[in-house]
Design a protein around this motif. Structure first.
Motif, PDB file in Angstrom:
ATOM      1  N   ARG A   1      -1.363   4.796  12.492  1.00  0.00           N
ATOM      2  CA  ARG A   1      -1.888   3.678  13.262  1.00  0.00           C
ATOM      3  C   ARG A   1      -2.961   2.888  12.497  1.00  0.00           C
ATOM      4  O   ARG A   1      -3.009   1.666  12.589  1.00  0.00           O
ATOM      5  CB  ARG A   1      -2.419   4.174  14.606  1.00  0.00           C
ATOM      6  CG  ARG A   1      -1.276   4.606  15.525  1.00  0.00           C
ATOM      7  CD  ARG A   1      -1.785   5.097  16.837  1.00  0.00           C
ATOM      8  NE  ARG A   1      -2.538   6.328  16.655  1.00  0.00           N
ATOM      9  CZ  ARG A   1      -3.225   6.918  17.629  1.00  0.00           C
ATOM     10  NH1 ARG A   1      -3.259   6.392  18.826  1.00  0.00           N
ATOM     11  NH2 ARG A   1      -3.878   8.027  17.393  1.00  0.00           N
ATOM     12  N   SER A   2      -3.789   3.591  11.733  1.00  0.00           N
ATOM     13  CA  SER A   2      -4.807   2.881  10.935  1.00  0.00           C
ATOM     14  C   SER A   2      -4.131   1.956   9.940  1.00  0.00           C
ATOM     15  O   SER A   2      -4.506   0.800   9.788  1.00  0.00           O
ATOM     16  CB  SER A   2      -5.675   3.865  10.165  1.00  0.00           C
ATOM     17  OG  SER A   2      -6.407   4.649  11.037  1.00  0.00           O
ATOM     18  N   LEU A   3      -3.125   2.510   9.255  1.00  0.00           N
ATOM     19  CA  LEU A   3      -2.412   1.751   8.241  1.00  0.00           C
ATOM     20  C   LEU A   3      -1.700   0.553   8.882  1.00  0.00           C
ATOM     21  O   LEU A   3      -1.722  -0.558   8.347  1.00  0.00           O
ATOM     22  CB  LEU A   3      -1.411   2.676   7.552  1.00  0.00           C
ATOM     23  CG  LEU A   3      -0.531   2.079   6.463  1.00  0.00           C
ATOM     24  CD1 LEU A   3      -1.374   1.488   5.361  1.00  0.00           C
ATOM     25  CD2 LEU A   3       0.388   3.144   5.892  1.00  0.00           C
TER      26      LEU A   3
ATOM     27  N   ASP B   1      -0.497  10.187  11.231  1.00  0.00           N
ATOM     28  CA  ASP B   1      -0.959   9.063  12.011  1.00  0.00           C
ATOM     29  C   ASP B   1      -0.971   7.806  11.160  1.00  0.00           C
ATOM     30  O   ASP B   1      -1.765   7.697  10.231  1.00  0.00           O
ATOM     31  CB  ASP B   1      -2.355   9.355  12.559  1.00  0.00           C
ATOM     32  CG  ASP B   1      -2.479   8.785  13.941  1.00  0.00           C
ATOM     33  OD1 ASP B   1      -2.238   7.585  14.081  1.00  0.00           O
ATOM     34  OD2 ASP B   1      -2.786   9.537  14.882  1.00  0.00           O
TER      35      ASP B   1
ATOM     36  N   SER C   1      -2.492  -1.027  11.702  1.00  0.00           N
ATOM     37  CA  SER C   1      -3.465  -2.050  12.111  1.00  0.00           C
ATOM     38  C   SER C   1      -3.890  -2.881  10.916  1.00  0.00           C
ATOM     39  O   SER C   1      -4.014  -4.104  10.992  1.00  0.00           O
ATOM     40  CB  SER C   1      -4.707  -1.407  12.730  1.00  0.00           C
ATOM     41  OG  SER C   1      -4.345  -0.529  13.742  1.00  0.00           O
ATOM     42  N   LYS C   2      -4.103  -2.187   9.791  1.00  0.00           N
ATOM     43  CA  LYS C   2      -4.543  -2.888   8.585  1.00  0.00           C
ATOM     44  C   LYS C   2      -3.451  -3.828   8.085  1.00  0.00           C
ATOM     45  O   LYS C   2      -3.710  -4.974   7.713  1.00  0.00           O
ATOM     46  CB  LYS C   2      -4.870  -1.842   7.516  1.00  0.00           C
ATOM     47  CG  LYS C   2      -5.486  -2.395   6.257  1.00  0.00           C
ATOM     48  CD  LYS C   2      -5.783  -1.244   5.318  1.00  0.00           C
ATOM     49  CE  LYS C   2      -6.212  -1.726   3.958  1.00  0.00           C
ATOM     50  NZ  LYS C   2      -6.317  -0.606   3.002  1.00  0.00           N
TER      51      LYS C   2
ATOM     52  N   GLU D   1       0.826  -1.215   0.000  1.00  0.00           N
ATOM     53  CA  GLU D   1       0.000   0.000   0.000  1.00  0.00           C
ATOM     54  C   GLU D   1       0.853   1.254   0.000  1.00  0.00           C
ATOM     55  O   GLU D   1       1.994   1.251   0.463  1.00  0.00           O
ATOM     56  CB  GLU D   1      -0.927  -0.009   1.215  1.00  0.00           C
ATOM     57  CG  GLU D   1      -2.047   1.004   1.092  1.00  0.00           C
ATOM     58  CD  GLU D   1      -3.240   0.684   1.990  1.00  0.00           C
ATOM     59  OE1 GLU D   1      -3.809  -0.409   1.868  1.00  0.00           O
ATOM     60  OE2 GLU D   1      -3.570   1.538   2.805  1.00  0.00           O
ATOM     61  N   PHE D   2       0.267   2.351  -0.499  1.00  0.00           N
ATOM     62  CA  PHE D   2       0.944   3.646  -0.507  1.00  0.00           C
ATOM     63  C   PHE D   2       0.284   4.569   0.506  1.00  0.00           C
ATOM     64  O   PHE D   2      -0.907   4.465   0.781  1.00  0.00           O
ATOM     65  CB  PHE D   2       0.855   4.279  -1.894  1.00  0.00           C
ATOM     66  CG  PHE D   2       1.565   3.487  -2.944  1.00  0.00           C
ATOM     67  CD1 PHE D   2       2.939   3.580  -3.071  1.00  0.00           C
ATOM     68  CD2 PHE D   2       0.869   2.631  -3.791  1.00  0.00           C
ATOM     69  CE1 PHE D   2       3.604   2.840  -4.026  1.00  0.00           C
ATOM     70  CE2 PHE D   2       1.532   1.894  -4.756  1.00  0.00           C
ATOM     71  CZ  PHE D   2       2.906   2.003  -4.869  1.00  0.00           C
ATOM     72  N   PHE D   3       1.070   5.467   1.065  1.00  0.00           N
ATOM     73  CA  PHE D   3       0.500   6.490   1.952  1.00  0.00           C
ATOM     74  C   PHE D   3       0.964   7.852   1.458  1.00  0.00           C
ATOM     75  O   PHE D   3       1.932   7.956   0.711  1.00  0.00           O
ATOM     76  CB  PHE D   3       0.939   6.254   3.403  1.00  0.00           C
ATOM     77  CG  PHE D   3       2.423   6.281   3.608  1.00  0.00           C
ATOM     78  CD1 PHE D   3       3.091   7.479   3.779  1.00  0.00           C
ATOM     79  CD2 PHE D   3       3.161   5.106   3.597  1.00  0.00           C
ATOM     80  CE1 PHE D   3       4.467   7.516   3.946  1.00  0.00           C
ATOM     81  CE2 PHE D   3       4.541   5.135   3.761  1.00  0.00           C
ATOM     82  CZ  PHE D   3       5.186   6.340   3.935  1.00  0.00           C
TER      83      PHE D   3
END
Lengths: 369, 304
Positions: A203-205, A201, A207-208, A193-195
């Motif tokens: 943390r969502s990424l 933050d 956790s996923k 995945e890219f951000f």
């Protein structure tokens, strides 16, 4: 068509030769971000370039060199404007920069048409040097680094890996360079995945990502994003090993992430702890100008890039022209820089030796495997 | 039965929303409630963070003193901002100027100019790289609550945001100064006619709002452990979206919308690539503007 291009180049070359003949100062251009979100990198490049330039001009050469710095703000449009400006300045015989692959590639289109040699210290997108014979770089590409890291991780027994990278031209080359090599080695990429650069933050990424249960995480980020990512990984109590590219190799990563950076593996081609005299000389000069801070890999690459360019200008003199500087650059073999010996291959890629590094006890320590 | 993964994402979203809310409260007070176009709030936030960092590296005081220092700088910055970018546009007191939209909206550019000058000045003074906050000051020690993991800062930010919200609601609805703020916001000319000191009211609002902005800045600096000149930009945009969604003038509305924004962003990460999660904020802004032109919690009043 070819003939016309040749005449044009010769004419331009003759024009420059005429103007450069009068002056005993040779001009180079350096386009880099001096303001904006990536200014910290550009400021470092300028500092490194000034060290290299001061040394060159103090060495009693028959001519002096002047570098014109222009602020591109890491904006492709701005980068192209600067490129036009440099091209129009008949005295400029070579250009350094830009910082990001995206801006370097945008500006490269202008340099390609004008026949201006361009040497970027950091643009590592595979397509950059494919633009024309005028584009050079002084950094390992992700096409080199990705397979190298994939092999390293496979040797450690990590079969199932996750990849994340910033959403840029460079980040995409990180993911593709690495993922292809992992698959070729018989491993699997469980998550990719890219951000957005500058995300606060993760943390969502994270956790996923952890839901995919990878053996290890491979990351394409710079130290700012890297420090946040590592800290939040630690906050969430995740112990999956993290591997990264040489882009994250900066003392700032450890300063910002602290204990969370412990155990991160990455590659590099510059070690400030290397005892060889030229490395120690550069580190000392750098410390003098930066309140005792130790340089990271990028400033070292910029320092080498400027010195490679200066050596090419010297080789092309007297009366260096853009074409002569380009040819001199292309002939660079085993240039003894602080980032190891640099040679340009036939397709103008820097052939760099990579070193494996791990963060141990708050410092980057070279490791054998 | 329920996947703890979603609980964790919900918790992350709430904590993210809280950080947006913290910024949105001061922003909404000046921009929405006082009804003054101010685009320099992000830089007040940055200044607060830098003030705290300078204080920490100079004397290593207790954390309460750091926050008080940031508050003092925030108050000073708010006062100066008002004096430099807003007061000059109120020097004409004739009725036409007071009613003029152009006069009011020109502060859009003057405040933007101040924000650019402040940001560049900080870059020259401190450099544009991220500066780290000493680890003993950070407020991100993990705390486990059942199946989810949060950090200490989440609770501190919740407490501060709640205190700000309740304090401001009390100020705006129960005190004379709150009444004055609402009067000036509603009709500056009318407020002047009935004898309200509009200048003083506006300055007070700026000082209070900017103190909140500066407090948000230093708290975020301690929360994420990084302080840099461009740090105010993204939170500023998120706060703006929360304010518009919440109906401009409603502080509770802005807070609720900030929470909605945070939760949707973290939930969206589950289903789409993280690179797209910013789209959620802008998507919400567009949807709100199309379907609820007065915001989700906005009072139906004519905006200038």
């Amino acid at each position: 068509m070819k003939f016309r291009l040749l005449t044009l180049t010769t004419l331009t070359a003759a024009g420059i030769a005429g103007s450069a003949f009068a002056a005993d100062t040779v001009k180079l251009g350096y386009q880099l971000p001096l303001t904006g979100d990536t200014a910290q990198y550009g400021q470092d490049f300028r500092k490194a370039a000034e060290i290299a330039l001061t040394e060159f001009n103090a060495a009693g050469k028959p001519f002096k060199v002047e570098i014109v710095f222009e602020d591109s703000r890491s904006d492709a449009k701005e980068g192209t404007n600067i490129a036009r400006k440099f091209v129009d300045d008949k005295e400029i015989v070579g250009v350094l920069g830009d910082f990001t692959s995206g801006v370097s590639m945008a500006a490269a289109q202008v340099y390609k048409d004008a026949g201006m040699p361009q040497l970027s210290q950091t643009a590592s997108h595979p397509d950059y040097t494919k633009i024309s014979k005028y584009q050079f770089r002084n950094i390992a590409t992700q096409a080199q680094e990705g397979p190298y890291n994939a092999k390293w991780m496979a040797a450690k027994g990590f079969k199932n890996v996750a990849v994340i990278a910033e959403q840029t031209d460079w980040g995409q080359s990180v993911v593709s360079g690495f993922s292809d090599a992992v698959k070729a080695n018989g491993g699997t990429v469980a998550f990719s995945e890219f951000f957005n650069r500058g995300l606060k933050d993760y943390r969502s990424l994270i956790s996923k990502l952890e839901r995919a249960k990878p053996d290890a995480i491979y990351t394409g980020f710079f130290y700012e994003d890297g420090a946040q990512f590592l800290k939040q990984l630690q906050q969430l109590g995740i112990k999956t090993p993290v591997y990264s590219t040489s882009a994250a190799y900066s003392p700032k990563l450890i300063e910002l992430a602290g204990g969370a950076a412990e155990g991160v593996h990455l590659t590099s081609n510059f070690l400030p702890t290397d005892p060889s005299p030229n490395v120690q000389h550069f580190v000392d000069e750098w410390k003098k100008r930066s309140d005792g801070a130790v340089p990271g890999q990028f400033p070292a690459q910029a320092y080498d890039a400027v010195r490679i360019m200066l050596a090419a200008v010297e080789k092309a003199s007297p009366n260096p022209t853009r074409e002569k500087v380009r040819d001199a650059l292309a002939q660079t073999r085993d240039f003894p820089g602080v980032t190891g010996k640099t040679s340009f291959s036939a397709d103008r890629e820097a052939e760099k030796e990579l070193v494996k590094v791990e963060v141990k006890g708050g410092a980057f320590v070279p490791v054998a495997d | 039965m329920f996947d703890p993964y979603y609980l964790q994402q919900l918790a992350i979203g709430l904590s993210l929303g809280m950080t947006y809310a913290l910024m949105a409260i001061g922003f909404t007070l000046i921009f929405g409630v006082l009804n003054v176009v101010n685009f320099a709030h992000g830089e007040i936030y940055t200044l607060g963070a830098f003030a705290g960092l300078v204080l920490i590296s100079a004397t290593a005081p207790p954390i309460v003193a750091v926050i008080l220092g940031a508050l003092a700088i925030g108050a000073l910055a708010g006062f100066s901002l008002e004096r430099i970018a807003f007061k000059p546009f109120r020097r004409f007191t004739d009725e036409a100027s007071l009613k003029s939209r152009a006069m009011r909206e020109s502060t859009l550019l003057s405040s933007l100019a101040v924000s650019i000058v402040v940001r560049e000045a900080l870059e020259i003074a401190f450099g544009s790289q991220m500066r780290s906050v000493p680890f003993e000051y950070l407020i991100n020690t993990p705390v486990r609550v059942g199946p989810v993991i949060l950090v200490t800062g989440d609770f501190i930010i919740f407490g501060v945001a709640a205190a700000m919200l309740i304090g401001l609601q009390y100020l705006l609805t129960r005190t004379r100064i709150g009444l004055a703020i609402r009067a000036v916001s509603n009709n500056p000319l009318g407020a002047k006619y009935v004898g309200i000191d509009t200048d003083r009211t506006i300055i007070t609002t700026f000082v209070v709002g900017s103190m909140m902005g500066a407090a948000a800045g230093i708290l975020m600096g301690l929360y994420y452990g990084a302080v840099f000149p461009a740090m105010g930009f993204t939170p500023g945009i998120k706060a703006f979206v929360a304010m518009v969604m919440g109906g401009l003038s409603s502080i509770p509305g802005a807070v609720i919308c900030a929470l909605i924004l945070g939760i949707s962003e973290s939930m969206a990460t589950t289903f789409v690539s993280s690179g797209w999660s910013d789209m959620v904020a802008y998507g919400f802004l567009i949807l709100t503007l199309i379907f609820f032109p007065n915001g989700l919690f906005g009072a139906r009043r004519e905006r200038v």
